[in-house]
Design a protein around this motif. Structure first.
Motif, PDB file in Angstrom:
ATOM      1  N   ASP A   3       0.830  -1.209   0.000  1.00 26.29           N
ATOM      2  CA  ASP A   3       0.000   0.000   0.000  1.00 26.29           C
ATOM      3  C   ASP A   3       0.864   1.259   0.000  1.00 26.29           C
ATOM      4  O   ASP A   3       0.572   2.206  -0.722  1.00 26.29           O
ATOM      5  CB  ASP A   3      -0.940   0.027   1.206  1.00 26.29           C
ATOM      6  CG  ASP A   3      -2.168  -0.844   1.004  1.00 26.29           C
ATOM      7  OD1 ASP A   3      -2.462  -1.210  -0.156  1.00 26.29           O
ATOM      8  OD2 ASP A   3      -2.823  -1.146   1.997  1.00 26.29           O
ATOM      9  N   GLN A   4       1.918   1.275   0.798  1.00 20.76           N
ATOM     10  CA  GLN A   4       2.773   2.456   0.853  1.00 20.76           C
ATOM     11  C   GLN A   4       3.480   2.683  -0.484  1.00 20.76           C
ATOM     12  O   GLN A   4       3.625   3.822  -0.923  1.00 20.76           O
ATOM     13  CB  GLN A   4       3.813   2.351   1.986  1.00 20.76           C
ATOM     14  CG  GLN A   4       3.245   2.634   3.361  1.00 20.76           C
ATOM     15  CD  GLN A   4       2.405   1.494   3.902  1.00 20.76           C
ATOM     16  OE1 GLN A   4       2.610   0.343   3.546  1.00 20.76           O
ATOM     17  NE2 GLN A   4       1.454   1.801   4.756  1.00 20.76           N
ATOM     18  N   ARG A   6       2.292   1.827  -3.413  1.00 25.21           N
ATOM     19  CA  ARG A   6       1.236   2.343  -4.299  1.00 25.21           C
ATOM     20  C   ARG A   6       0.971   3.816  -3.997  1.00 25.21           C
ATOM     21  O   ARG A   6       0.854   4.626  -4.912  1.00 25.21           O
ATOM     22  CB  ARG A   6      -0.036   1.518  -4.093  1.00 25.21           C
ATOM     23  CG  ARG A   6      -1.182   1.934  -4.970  1.00 25.21           C
ATOM     24  CD  ARG A   6      -2.375   0.978  -4.754  1.00 25.21           C
ATOM     25  NE  ARG A   6      -3.515   1.429  -5.476  1.00 25.21           N
ATOM     26  CZ  ARG A   6      -4.414   2.303  -5.031  1.00 25.21           C
ATOM     27  NH1 ARG A   6      -4.282   2.798  -3.817  1.00 25.21           N
ATOM     28  NH2 ARG A   6      -5.435   2.674  -5.756  1.00 25.21           N
ATOM     29  N   HIS A   7       0.918   4.160  -2.731  1.00 23.97           N
ATOM     30  CA  HIS A   7       0.690   5.542  -2.329  1.00 23.97           C
ATOM     31  C   HIS A   7       1.819   6.446  -2.826  1.00 23.97           C
ATOM     32  O   HIS A   7       1.584   7.554  -3.294  1.00 23.97           O
ATOM     33  CB  HIS A   7       0.569   5.643  -0.818  1.00 23.97           C
ATOM     34  CG  HIS A   7      -0.714   5.098  -0.251  1.00 23.97           C
ATOM     35  ND1 HIS A   7      -1.411   4.064  -0.805  1.00 23.97           N
ATOM     36  CD2 HIS A   7      -1.415   5.452   0.842  1.00 23.97           C
ATOM     37  CE1 HIS A   7      -2.488   3.814  -0.088  1.00 23.97           C
ATOM     38  NE2 HIS A   7      -2.514   4.644   0.933  1.00 23.97           N
ATOM     39  N   ILE A  10       1.419   7.051  -6.538  1.00 26.36           N
ATOM     40  CA  ILE A  10       0.342   8.008  -6.800  1.00 26.36           C
ATOM     41  C   ILE A  10       0.794   9.424  -6.457  1.00 26.36           C
ATOM     42  O   ILE A  10       0.542  10.371  -7.205  1.00 26.36           O
ATOM     43  CB  ILE A  10      -0.942   7.608  -6.049  1.00 26.36           C
ATOM     44  CG1 ILE A  10      -1.525   6.345  -6.714  1.00 26.36           C
ATOM     45  CG2 ILE A  10      -1.956   8.746  -6.009  1.00 26.36           C
ATOM     46  CD1 ILE A  10      -2.695   5.725  -5.989  1.00 26.36           C
ATOM     47  N   ARG A  33     -10.271   9.953  -4.699  1.00 23.33           N
ATOM     48  CA  ARG A  33      -9.465   8.809  -4.249  1.00 23.33           C
ATOM     49  C   ARG A  33      -7.978   9.163  -4.267  1.00 23.33           C
ATOM     50  O   ARG A  33      -7.227   8.749  -3.386  1.00 23.33           O
ATOM     51  CB  ARG A  33      -9.731   7.585  -5.135  1.00 23.33           C
ATOM     52  CG  ARG A  33      -9.013   6.367  -4.671  1.00 23.33           C
ATOM     53  CD  ARG A  33      -9.505   5.938  -3.269  1.00 23.33           C
ATOM     54  NE  ARG A  33      -8.481   5.101  -2.655  1.00 23.33           N
ATOM     55  CZ  ARG A  33      -8.042   5.246  -1.409  1.00 23.33           C
ATOM     56  NH1 ARG A  33      -8.553   6.153  -0.615  1.00 23.33           N
ATOM     57  NH2 ARG A  33      -7.117   4.467  -0.937  1.00 23.33           N
ATOM     58  N   ILE A  34      -7.560   9.934  -5.257  1.00 24.06           N
ATOM     59  CA  ILE A  34      -6.168  10.381  -5.334  1.00 24.06           C
ATOM     60  C   ILE A  34      -5.844  11.247  -4.122  1.00 24.06           C
ATOM     61  O   ILE A  34      -4.822  11.070  -3.461  1.00 24.06           O
ATOM     62  CB  ILE A  34      -5.902  11.154  -6.643  1.00 24.06           C
ATOM     63  CG1 ILE A  34      -6.147  10.262  -7.859  1.00 24.06           C
ATOM     64  CG2 ILE A  34      -4.504  11.746  -6.662  1.00 24.06           C
ATOM     65  CD1 ILE A  34      -5.216   9.102  -8.007  1.00 24.06           C
ATOM     66  N   GLU A  36      -7.377  11.295  -1.207  1.00 25.90           N
ATOM     67  CA  GLU A  36      -7.385  10.449  -0.009  1.00 25.90           C
ATOM     68  C   GLU A  36      -6.086   9.658   0.118  1.00 25.90           C
ATOM     69  O   GLU A  36      -5.536   9.516   1.221  1.00 25.90           O
ATOM     70  CB  GLU A  36      -8.556   9.463  -0.059  1.00 25.90           C
ATOM     71  CG  GLU A  36      -9.905  10.089   0.137  1.00 25.90           C
ATOM     72  CD  GLU A  36     -11.039   9.112  -0.153  1.00 25.90           C
ATOM     73  OE1 GLU A  36     -10.779   7.892  -0.295  1.00 25.90           O
ATOM     74  OE2 GLU A  36     -12.188   9.569  -0.245  1.00 25.90           O
ATOM     75  N   THR A  37      -5.596   9.157  -0.999  1.00 24.05           N
ATOM     76  CA  THR A  37      -4.366   8.373  -0.996  1.00 24.05           C
ATOM     77  C   THR A  37      -3.176   9.209  -0.545  1.00 24.05           C
ATOM     78  O   THR A  37      -2.361   8.765   0.276  1.00 24.05           O
ATOM     79  CB  THR A  37      -4.108   7.773  -2.389  1.00 24.05           C
ATOM     80  OG1 THR A  37      -5.208   6.918  -2.726  1.00 24.05           O
ATOM     81  CG2 THR A  37      -2.823   6.969  -2.429  1.00 24.05           C
ATOM     82  N   GLU A  40      -3.470   9.798   3.128  1.00 25.97           N
ATOM     83  CA  GLU A  40      -3.078   8.603   3.876  1.00 25.97           C
ATOM     84  C   GLU A  40      -1.550   8.482   3.940  1.00 25.97           C
ATOM     85  O   GLU A  40      -1.001   8.118   4.986  1.00 25.97           O
ATOM     86  CB  GLU A  40      -3.669   7.356   3.227  1.00 25.97           C
ATOM     87  CG  GLU A  40      -5.166   7.237   3.398  1.00 25.97           C
ATOM     88  CD  GLU A  40      -5.789   6.139   2.542  1.00 25.97           C
ATOM     89  OE1 GLU A  40      -5.046   5.401   1.854  1.00 25.97           O
ATOM     90  OE2 GLU A  40      -7.019   6.032   2.546  1.00 25.97           O
TER      91      GLU A  40
END
Length: 70
Positions: A3-4, A6-7, A10, A33-34, A36-37, A40
């Protein structure tokens, strides 16, 4: 860990494209969503990477340093 990564990808796309909207279009995701990512990722890192206004985004000093390593 995935996830990190991927973040981070992005986040780099947002910086490369210069906006959440353009990054979203190129990735086939919703602009919300972008956003929010990236939020995060900032929470995970404990720092602000981007200054956001209604018109543009600007890298913070931490964001500039992080982008250079991503």
């Amino acid at each position: 860990m995935i996830d990190q990564l991927r973040h981070m990808a992005i986040f780099a796309r947002v910086v490369d494209e210069g906006s959440f909207r353009k990054a979203a279009q190129s990735l086939g995701l919703a602009p919300s969503r972008i956003s929010e990512t990236v939020s995060e990722l900032e929470a995970f890192l404990g720092t602000t990477l981007l200054y956001r206004t209604t018109r543009k985004i600007t890298l913070t000093n931490e964001g500039r340093s992080f982008y250079a390593r991503v």
